[in-house]
Design a protein around this motif. Structure first.
Motif, mmCIF file in Angstrom:
data_model
loop_
_atom_site.group_PDB
_atom_site.id
_atom_site.type_symbol
_atom_site.label_atom_id
_atom_site.label_comp_id
_atom_site.label_asym_id
_atom_site.label_seq_id
_atom_site.Cartn_x
_atom_site.Cartn_y
_atom_site.Cartn_z
ATOM 1 N N ALA A 212 0.836 -1.211 0.000
ATOM 2 C CA ALA A 212 0.000 0.000 0.000
ATOM 3 C C ALA A 212 0.866 1.255 0.000
ATOM 4 C CB ALA A 212 -0.935 -0.016 1.213
ATOM 5 N N ARG A 215 2.124 1.885 -3.545
ATOM 6 C CA ARG A 215 1.123 2.467 -4.434
ATOM 7 C C ARG A 215 0.949 3.954 -4.144
ATOM 8 N NH1 ARG A 215 -2.194 -1.071 -7.255
ATOM 9 N NH2 ARG A 215 -3.810 0.534 -7.365
ATOM 10 N N ALA A 216 0.984 4.341 -2.881
ATOM 11 C CA ALA A 216 0.916 5.768 -2.550
ATOM 12 C C ALA A 216 2.144 6.510 -3.071
ATOM 13 C CB ALA A 216 0.786 5.936 -1.038
ATOM 14 N N LYS A 219 1.705 7.056 -6.736
ATOM 15 C CA LYS A 219 0.739 8.128 -7.016
ATOM 16 C C LYS A 219 1.430 9.483 -7.056
ATOM 17 C CE LYS A 219 -3.868 6.546 -5.693
ATOM 18 N NZ LYS A 219 -5.035 6.792 -4.809
ATOM 19 N N ASP A 248 -4.901 13.341 -4.979
ATOM 20 C CA ASP A 248 -6.307 12.952 -4.877
ATOM 21 C C ASP A 248 -7.002 12.904 -6.234
ATOM 22 O OD1 ASP A 248 -5.889 12.886 -2.151
ATOM 23 O OD2 ASP A 248 -6.569 14.970 -1.847
ATOM 24 N N SER A 251 -7.140 8.526 -10.030
ATOM 25 C CA SER A 251 -8.000 7.407 -9.666
ATOM 26 C C SER A 251 -7.213 6.103 -9.631
ATOM 27 C CB SER A 251 -9.170 7.295 -10.654
ATOM 28 O OG SER A 251 -8.692 7.044 -11.967
ATOM 29 N N GLU A 252 -7.861 5.079 -9.105
ATOM 30 C CA GLU A 252 -7.214 3.771 -9.036
ATOM 31 C C GLU A 252 -7.017 3.156 -10.416
ATOM 32 O OE1 GLU A 252 -5.907 2.257 -6.480
ATOM 33 O OE2 GLU A 252 -6.409 3.921 -5.123
ATOM 34 N N ASP A 253 -7.963 3.431 -11.323
ATOM 35 C CA ASP A 253 -7.816 2.911 -12.686
ATOM 36 C C ASP A 253 -6.618 3.538 -13.386
ATOM 37 O OD1 ASP A 253 -10.045 1.395 -12.213
ATOM 38 O OD2 ASP A 253 -11.428 2.820 -13.162
ATOM 39 N N GLU A 254 -6.426 4.861 -13.205
ATOM 40 C CA GLU A 254 -5.268 5.518 -13.814
ATOM 41 C C GLU A 254 -3.958 4.988 -13.229
ATOM 42 O OE1 GLU A 254 -7.220 9.876 -14.898
ATOM 43 O OE2 GLU A 254 -6.122 9.572 -13.000
ATOM 44 N N LEU A 255 -3.973 4.736 -11.919
ATOM 45 C CA LEU A 255 -2.758 4.198 -11.294
ATOM 46 C C LEU A 255 -2.464 2.781 -11.790
ATOM 47 C CD1 LEU A 255 -0.483 4.501 -9.240
ATOM 48 C CD2 LEU A 255 -2.038 3.650 -7.480
ATOM 49 N N THR A 256 -3.513 1.984 -11.979
ATOM 50 C CA THR A 256 -3.313 0.626 -12.492
ATOM 51 C C THR A 256 -2.762 0.649 -13.909
ATOM 52 O OG1 THR A 256 -5.145 -0.161 -11.114
ATOM 53 C CG2 THR A 256 -4.435 -1.576 -12.931
#
Length: 496
Positions: A212, A215-216, A219, A248, A251-256
């Motif tokens: 986690a 992932r931060a 970002k 903020d 999004s999670e999709d963009e990060l994936t």
């Protein structure tokens, strides 16, 4: 070595202080007394971990009495008057039969109170005398060369480990990224030096539970890249610079999707993982061959490799506590011949001469307790140079069994570094012929112009060592200096 391989010579406790310490140990003490008991004056520091083992030594002969690369215990000394009574400042006196036979009063206490209720100690002259001999050479510790094939940098651009751009430990996140190829201290391990089992333990205990956080971290990196991209597009279109993208907004999709692109660019992904875990850098050539090429359409500027990428960062400070000199740029002054062009050469022992017939291996030379590294190129140390019958060349190619202690030659120490295992690597070069003559005269091994003085001739001494064609005549009645003239305890030689 600093907190590791540095040899520490501490003052031994007096008998009165030792008695007071034993009295205080039997009852509760005040906070001030407890602080005093735990100080360096009344206690010895805990031993440091031993040097890492060499896996290749399992198939070679290993001597159990050989000196380890660096000391692990404090060296304790005492005065001459206390030494004759066995008082070294501990609970019980040390045996005189063992402690009075050594030249220097140096002891290494492994355990003050053993199971047999005796003090476990041994002589510490090996590392302490080595420290003294090294400091006599006035040789600073330099940063290892990033590219071993770069002979020009090896000889011309020596850099001390105390330079400001490399000797930094208190760094922020931005400085850690900028100085990744210069600094020596990292919180993460050196992956190239880990075994398969250690790497699996590192993944399980240090990496897997930080998914986690990674992932931060990505970002923030993705937000900074998007901000730079929007700024370039706005500048190209002549529009005002838009505000920076916040974490903020991603999004999670963009990060994936960003993670999928990174998997195709292994070098960029490795750099981000190394930055997140603060891993020690690996060799640049290794990273290029193992990580593959960049992803299509990406650009990466390769900086100069880290000096610790090939062998790993040192386990302590790169100076190892041996020397705190930053440079060797000083000139030695002789009592008779004035300022010298070169430093005084050092007498080295020929540990293993090369084979004069087959030249199957290079000679091994010991300098100040270390096995020196031979210079590269066409020199008298290697086998590519034509053999001659000089004293120096004969000592390197012939095993002399008649000389006590073996053959010895004069060499010039050039540089010294500390590798990742805490071993000291000393490089030597050929010593100047005139410097050898001056040094031999100084230590009483003969005078420079011995034959000329005996014949009554006037010796011609070069006025400038750089130009051997310029000479100045010395008076014939003047006797060249020797060990007695320099006050070294030897009487001057008489001449007929």
């Amino acid at each position: 070595m600093s907190a590791g391989p540095e040899v520490l010579i501490g003052k031994a406790l007096s008998s009165a202080a030792s008695l007071e310490l034993r009295t205080m140990a039997g009852r509760s003490v005040s906070p001030g007394a407890a602080l005093l008991r735990s100080s360096r004056m009344f206690s010895m520091p805990a031993p440091i971990p031993p040097p890492p083992g060499d896996f290749s030594s399992a198939t070679r002969h290993y001597s159990p009495t050989s000196t380890i690369p660096f000391p692990t215990h404090l060296t304790v000394t005492t005065t001459a008057s206390s030494r004759v009574t066995g008082d070294w400042g501990f609970k019980r006196p040390l045996p005189l039969r063992t402690t009075t036979k050594t030249t220097y009063p140096l002891a290494r206490v492994r355990q003050v109170d053993s199971v047999e209720q005796v003090t476990d100690f041994q002589s510490a002259s090996d590392h302490t005398v080595t420290l003294w001999k090294y400091q006599e050479m006035n040789l600073p510790i330099t940063v290892p060369i990033a590219n071993a094939q770069d002979t020009f940098s090896t000889t011309k651009h020596l850099k001390s480990v105390f330079e400001e751009d490399s000797d930094l430990t208190a760094l922020d996140d931005k400085q850690k990224v900028e100085l990744v190829n210069k600094r020596w201290k990292f919180t993460g391990p050196w992956l190239a030096g880990m075994t398969n089992g250690d790497f699996k333990k590192f993944i399980e205990k240090k990496v897997r539970n930080r998914r986690a956080d990674f992932r931060a971290f990505l970002k923030k990196i993705f937000a900074a890249e998007m901000s730079q991209k929007r700024a370039r597009e706005a500048e190209a279109a002549g529009e005002p610079v838009p505000p920076e993208v916040s974490v903020d907004e991603i999004s999670e999709d963009e990060l994936t999707e960003y993670l999928r692109k990174l998997r195709q660019d292994r070098m960029t992904l490795y750099n981000l993982v190394s930055r997140f875990l603060d891993l020690a850098p690996v060799d640049l050539q290794t990273s290029l061959s193992m990580l593959g090429q960049l992803a299509p359409g990406t650009r990466l500027e390769l900086a100069r490799g880290s000096p610790y990428g090939a062998d790993g960062p040192p386990i302590t400070h790169p100076s190892a506590g041996l020397s705190y000199l930053r440079t060797r740029n000083f000139q030695e002054n002789h009592a008779l011949y004035g300022p010298q062009l070169n430093h005084a050469p050092v007498k080295a022992r020929v540990l293993k001469p090369t084979n004069f017939t087959t030249n199957s291996f290079n000679p091994s030379i010991g300098v100040a307790g270390f096995v020196a590294s031979m210079p590269t190129g066409d020199t008298s140390f290697n086998t590519s140079k034509q053999r001659n019958l000089s004293e120096f060349n004969s000592a390197l190619h012939k095993l002399d069994l008649e000389k006590y202690g073996g053959s010895k030659v004069y060499v010039q120490p050039h540089m010294a570094t500390v590798n990742s295992a805490g071993r000291i690597l000393v490089n030597v070069e050929e010593a100047n012929s005139e410097s050898q003559l001056v040094q031999k005269e100084l230590v009483g091994e003969g005078t420079i112009y011995d034959d000329l003085v005996k014949k009554g001739e006037i010796p011609q001494i070069p006025r400038n060592p750089r130009y051997t064609g310029s000479f100045s005549a010395r008076p014939g009645s003047r006797i060249p200096g020797n060990a007695g003239n320099y006050g070294l305890g030897r009487s001057p030689r008489s001449y007929e």
